[in-house]
Write a protein that holds these residues in place. Sequence first.
Motif, PDB file in Angstrom:
ATOM      1  N   GLU A 286     -39.471   8.796  27.577  1.00  0.00           N
ATOM      2  CA  GLU A 286     -38.999   8.244  26.288  1.00  0.00           C
ATOM      3  C   GLU A 286     -37.842   7.278  26.557  1.00  0.00           C
ATOM      4  O   GLU A 286     -37.016   7.502  27.436  1.00  0.00           O
ATOM      5  CB  GLU A 286     -38.560   9.409  25.392  1.00  0.00           C
ATOM      6  CG  GLU A 286     -38.244   9.009  23.968  1.00  0.00           C
ATOM      7  CD  GLU A 286     -36.831   8.516  23.791  1.00  0.00           C
ATOM      8  OE1 GLU A 286     -36.643   7.573  22.985  1.00  0.00           O
ATOM      9  OE2 GLU A 286     -35.920   9.049  24.454  1.00  0.00           O
ATOM     10  N   TYR A 287     -37.783   6.225  25.781  1.00  0.00           N
ATOM     11  CA  TYR A 287     -36.903   5.093  26.087  1.00  0.00           C
ATOM     12  C   TYR A 287     -35.420   5.455  26.125  1.00  0.00           C
ATOM     13  O   TYR A 287     -34.712   5.094  27.073  1.00  0.00           O
ATOM     14  CB  TYR A 287     -37.136   3.980  25.064  1.00  0.00           C
ATOM     15  CG  TYR A 287     -36.473   2.682  25.423  1.00  0.00           C
ATOM     16  CD1 TYR A 287     -37.045   1.818  26.357  1.00  0.00           C
ATOM     17  CD2 TYR A 287     -35.272   2.304  24.836  1.00  0.00           C
ATOM     18  CE1 TYR A 287     -36.434   0.627  26.701  1.00  0.00           C
ATOM     19  CE2 TYR A 287     -34.654   1.112  25.166  1.00  0.00           C
ATOM     20  CZ  TYR A 287     -35.243   0.272  26.095  1.00  0.00           C
ATOM     21  OH  TYR A 287     -34.627  -0.909  26.423  1.00  0.00           O
ATOM     22  N   THR A 288     -34.905   6.151  25.126  1.00  0.00           N
ATOM     23  CA  THR A 288     -33.455   6.403  25.109  1.00  0.00           C
ATOM     24  C   THR A 288     -33.049   7.351  26.250  1.00  0.00           C
ATOM     25  O   THR A 288     -31.954   7.246  26.798  1.00  0.00           O
ATOM     26  CB  THR A 288     -32.976   6.978  23.754  1.00  0.00           C
ATOM     27  OG1 THR A 288     -33.637   8.214  23.499  1.00  0.00           O
ATOM     28  CG2 THR A 288     -33.257   6.012  22.624  1.00  0.00           C
ATOM     29  N   ALA A 289     -33.948   8.272  26.614  1.00  0.00           N
ATOM     30  CA  ALA A 289     -33.659   9.170  27.741  1.00  0.00           C
ATOM     31  C   ALA A 289     -33.641   8.383  29.047  1.00  0.00           C
ATOM     32  O   ALA A 289     -32.768   8.599  29.914  1.00  0.00           O
ATOM     33  CB  ALA A 289     -34.698  10.280  27.806  1.00  0.00           C
ATOM     34  N   GLU A 290     -34.587   7.456  29.187  1.00  0.00           N
ATOM     35  CA  GLU A 290     -34.621   6.621  30.401  1.00  0.00           C
ATOM     36  C   GLU A 290     -33.395   5.713  30.454  1.00  0.00           C
ATOM     37  O   GLU A 290     -32.835   5.472  31.512  1.00  0.00           O
ATOM     38  CB  GLU A 290     -35.916   5.783  30.411  1.00  0.00           C
ATOM     39  CG  GLU A 290     -37.180   6.605  30.531  1.00  0.00           C
ATOM     40  CD  GLU A 290     -37.201   7.462  31.795  1.00  0.00           C
ATOM     41  OE1 GLU A 290     -37.117   6.909  32.896  1.00  0.00           O
ATOM     42  OE2 GLU A 290     -37.276   8.709  31.664  1.00  0.00           O
ATOM     43  N   TYR A 291     -32.995   5.212  29.310  1.00  0.00           N
ATOM     44  CA  TYR A 291     -31.824   4.330  29.227  1.00  0.00           C
ATOM     45  C   TYR A 291     -30.557   5.087  29.645  1.00  0.00           C
ATOM     46  O   TYR A 291     -29.711   4.564  30.367  1.00  0.00           O
ATOM     47  CB  TYR A 291     -31.704   3.829  27.790  1.00  0.00           C
ATOM     48  CG  TYR A 291     -30.807   2.628  27.605  1.00  0.00           C
ATOM     49  CD1 TYR A 291     -31.249   1.347  27.916  1.00  0.00           C
ATOM     50  CD2 TYR A 291     -29.519   2.774  27.109  1.00  0.00           C
ATOM     51  CE1 TYR A 291     -30.431   0.249  27.751  1.00  0.00           C
ATOM     52  CE2 TYR A 291     -28.687   1.679  26.935  1.00  0.00           C
ATOM     53  CZ  TYR A 291     -29.152   0.419  27.259  1.00  0.00           C
ATOM     54  OH  TYR A 291     -28.337  -0.668  27.089  1.00  0.00           O
TER      55      TYR A 291
ATOM     56  N   VAL B  56     -30.199   5.332  33.353  1.00  0.00           N
ATOM     57  CA  VAL B  56     -29.651   4.123  33.971  1.00  0.00           C
ATOM     58  C   VAL B  56     -28.130   4.133  33.842  1.00  0.00           C
ATOM     59  O   VAL B  56     -27.402   3.867  34.808  1.00  0.00           O
ATOM     60  CB  VAL B  56     -30.244   2.855  33.303  1.00  0.00           C
ATOM     61  CG1 VAL B  56     -29.570   1.590  33.849  1.00  0.00           C
ATOM     62  CG2 VAL B  56     -31.747   2.784  33.528  1.00  0.00           C
ATOM     63  N   ILE B  57     -27.643   4.473  32.642  1.00  0.00           N
ATOM     64  CA  ILE B  57     -26.190   4.527  32.423  1.00  0.00           C
ATOM     65  C   ILE B  57     -25.554   5.540  33.383  1.00  0.00           C
ATOM     66  O   ILE B  57     -24.543   5.266  34.029  1.00  0.00           O
ATOM     67  CB  ILE B  57     -25.871   4.899  30.962  1.00  0.00           C
ATOM     68  CG1 ILE B  57     -26.340   3.780  30.025  1.00  0.00           C
ATOM     69  CG2 ILE B  57     -24.381   5.173  30.770  1.00  0.00           C
ATOM     70  CD1 ILE B  57     -26.271   4.132  28.550  1.00  0.00           C
ATOM     71  N   ASP B  58     -26.188   6.699  33.500  1.00  0.00           N
ATOM     72  CA  ASP B  58     -25.647   7.743  34.380  1.00  0.00           C
ATOM     73  C   ASP B  58     -25.625   7.283  35.828  1.00  0.00           C
ATOM     74  O   ASP B  58     -24.667   7.548  36.572  1.00  0.00           O
ATOM     75  CB  ASP B  58     -26.479   9.023  34.253  1.00  0.00           C
ATOM     76  CG  ASP B  58     -26.292   9.694  32.906  1.00  0.00           C
ATOM     77  OD1 ASP B  58     -25.317   9.347  32.205  1.00  0.00           O
ATOM     78  OD2 ASP B  58     -27.123  10.543  32.543  1.00  0.00           O
ATOM     79  N   ARG B  59     -26.694   6.564  36.222  1.00  0.00           N
ATOM     80  CA  ARG B  59     -26.768   6.112  37.614  1.00  0.00           C
ATOM     81  C   ARG B  59     -25.675   5.084  37.906  1.00  0.00           C
ATOM     82  O   ARG B  59     -25.010   5.136  38.936  1.00  0.00           O
ATOM     83  CB  ARG B  59     -28.161   5.509  37.863  1.00  0.00           C
ATOM     84  CG  ARG B  59     -28.462   5.276  39.334  1.00  0.00           C
ATOM     85  CD  ARG B  59     -29.917   4.926  39.569  1.00  0.00           C
ATOM     86  NE  ARG B  59     -30.252   3.598  39.093  1.00  0.00           N
ATOM     87  CZ  ARG B  59     -31.163   3.318  38.195  1.00  0.00           C
ATOM     88  NH1 ARG B  59     -31.867   4.282  37.651  1.00  0.00           N
ATOM     89  NH2 ARG B  59     -31.400   2.081  37.827  1.00  0.00           N
ATOM     90  N   VAL B  60     -25.483   4.184  36.953  1.00  0.00           N
ATOM     91  CA  VAL B  60     -24.515   3.102  37.173  1.00  0.00           C
ATOM     92  C   VAL B  60     -23.079   3.620  37.103  1.00  0.00           C
ATOM     93  O   VAL B  60     -22.197   3.149  37.821  1.00  0.00           O
ATOM     94  CB  VAL B  60     -24.745   1.980  36.127  1.00  0.00           C
ATOM     95  CG1 VAL B  60     -23.644   0.931  36.185  1.00  0.00           C
ATOM     96  CG2 VAL B  60     -26.102   1.330  36.364  1.00  0.00           C
ATOM     97  N   THR B  61     -22.833   4.596  36.260  1.00  0.00           N
ATOM     98  CA  THR B  61     -21.453   5.081  36.054  1.00  0.00           C
ATOM     99  C   THR B  61     -21.160   6.348  36.840  1.00  0.00           C
ATOM    100  O   THR B  61     -20.074   6.911  36.703  1.00  0.00           O
ATOM    101  CB  THR B  61     -21.211   5.372  34.566  1.00  0.00           C
ATOM    102  OG1 THR B  61     -22.111   6.417  34.159  1.00  0.00           O
ATOM    103  CG2 THR B  61     -21.431   4.138  33.710  1.00  0.00           C
ATOM    104  N   GLY B  62     -22.109   6.789  37.613  1.00  0.00           N
ATOM    105  CA  GLY B  62     -21.898   8.020  38.372  1.00  0.00           C
ATOM    106  C   GLY B  62     -21.887   9.252  37.484  1.00  0.00           C
ATOM    107  O   GLY B  62     -21.299  10.271  37.813  1.00  0.00           O
ATOM    108  N   GLY B  63     -22.492   9.150  36.339  1.00  0.00           N
ATOM    109  CA  GLY B  63     -22.607  10.301  35.433  1.00  0.00           C
ATOM    110  C   GLY B  63     -21.457  10.441  34.481  1.00  0.00           C
ATOM    111  O   GLY B  63     -21.428  11.370  33.669  1.00  0.00           O
ATOM    112  N   ASN B  64     -20.501   9.518  34.527  1.00  0.00           N
ATOM    113  CA  ASN B  64     -19.344   9.632  33.635  1.00  0.00           C
ATOM    114  C   ASN B  64     -19.401   8.675  32.446  1.00  0.00           C
ATOM    115  O   ASN B  64     -18.488   8.646  31.630  1.00  0.00           O
ATOM    116  CB  ASN B  64     -18.044   9.339  34.409  1.00  0.00           C
ATOM    117  CG  ASN B  64     -17.828  10.358  35.507  1.00  0.00           C
ATOM    118  OD1 ASN B  64     -18.077  11.541  35.297  1.00  0.00           O
ATOM    119  ND2 ASN B  64     -17.407   9.899  36.670  1.00  0.00           N
TER     120      ASN B  64
END
Length: 274
Positions: free
Chosen positions: A256-261, A264-272
Motif C-alpha cells: 500500500e502506498y502510504t506504508a511504502e512511502y 522510504v522516509i524511515d530509510r532516509v532518516t534512519g527511522g527517526n
Amino acid sequence: MKETLKKYFRMNRLPHIWCPGCGNGIVVGALVRAIDKLGLNPDKTSIISGIGCSSRSSGYLNFDTVHTAHGRALTFATGLKLARPDLNVIVLTGDGDATAIGGNHFIHAARRNIDLTTIVFNNNIYGMTGGQYSPLTPTHSKATTSPYGHIENPFDITELARASGASYVARGTTYHTWELINLIADAISHKGFSVVEAITACPISFGRQNKLGNAPAMMKWQKENTISVKAASKLPAEQLAGKVVIGELYRRQAPEYTAEYQKVIDRVTGGNGQ
Ligand code: SF4
C-alpha cells in the motif's frame, strides 16, 4: 431515518436536493450503515467528494468532509491520506466525475494502490449539469449531448479499476441494498485502493430521456438484469450476455502506498523521521 443513524448526518442540512426517486440516498444510506457496522470513529473518518448529484453527499454527512472541484476528489483524498495515513478516507464520486474529468486521477490512484475507498455512483449520465452522456453511459442511449443516441463504448469501471491496479473491486446496486452495505464495509476494511461501483437509478436526467419508466421500474431493471458473482461463475458466457455481474469481483493483497512511502522516509532518516 433510523434514530441511531442520525448522528452520521448534518440534520440541519436536510432535506437533500435530490429528485424524488433518485437512488443517491440509498447509496449514502448504505455507506453510513457500513460505517456503523464497522464501528469507525467519526473523528478518524473523512469523506471527500467531487462535483455532481452524488457528490452533494459530503455536505449532508457529519464527518470531516471536503466538497472539491470537478474530478479532483481523488487528488484531495490522496493528499489527505499521505498527510494522515491513520484516517479512513472515503471518496464519493459520480460516473462522469470519476471517469471523465477525473479519469486520469482514478487510474493513477488505483496504480499506486493508496488506501482510499472510492464509491462510484453510476447513474449513467451527468445528472446535475444537464444530462450529458458520460463515459459510463450505455451505447445508443440518449442524452442532451446525443439526442439521437450516442455511439461510444462505455467503460466497465470495475475492469478499469482492476487493470489500473486497484486491489479491491466490487459492484452493487441500490436494489440489492444489504449486499451494497457489506461490499462498502469490505472495501473500507481492505488495505489498499478499493472501488465499489454502485449502480443507482436516475429517473430524471437518464430515465426520462431513455423512456425507462419511473424509479420503481428502474429498480426492477436492476433486479432483473444483474446476477451474483457466484451464480455467474456457474453459467457459460453466452448465458451471461446482457447481464451485469454484482458482488466482490476482485481482491488481492498488495503493498500500500502510504506504508511504502513511510518505509522510504524511515530509510532516509534512519527511522527517526516523520
Ligand atoms: S438528476 Fe438524477 S442523479 Fe441527479 S438528483 Fe435527479 S434523479 Fe438523482
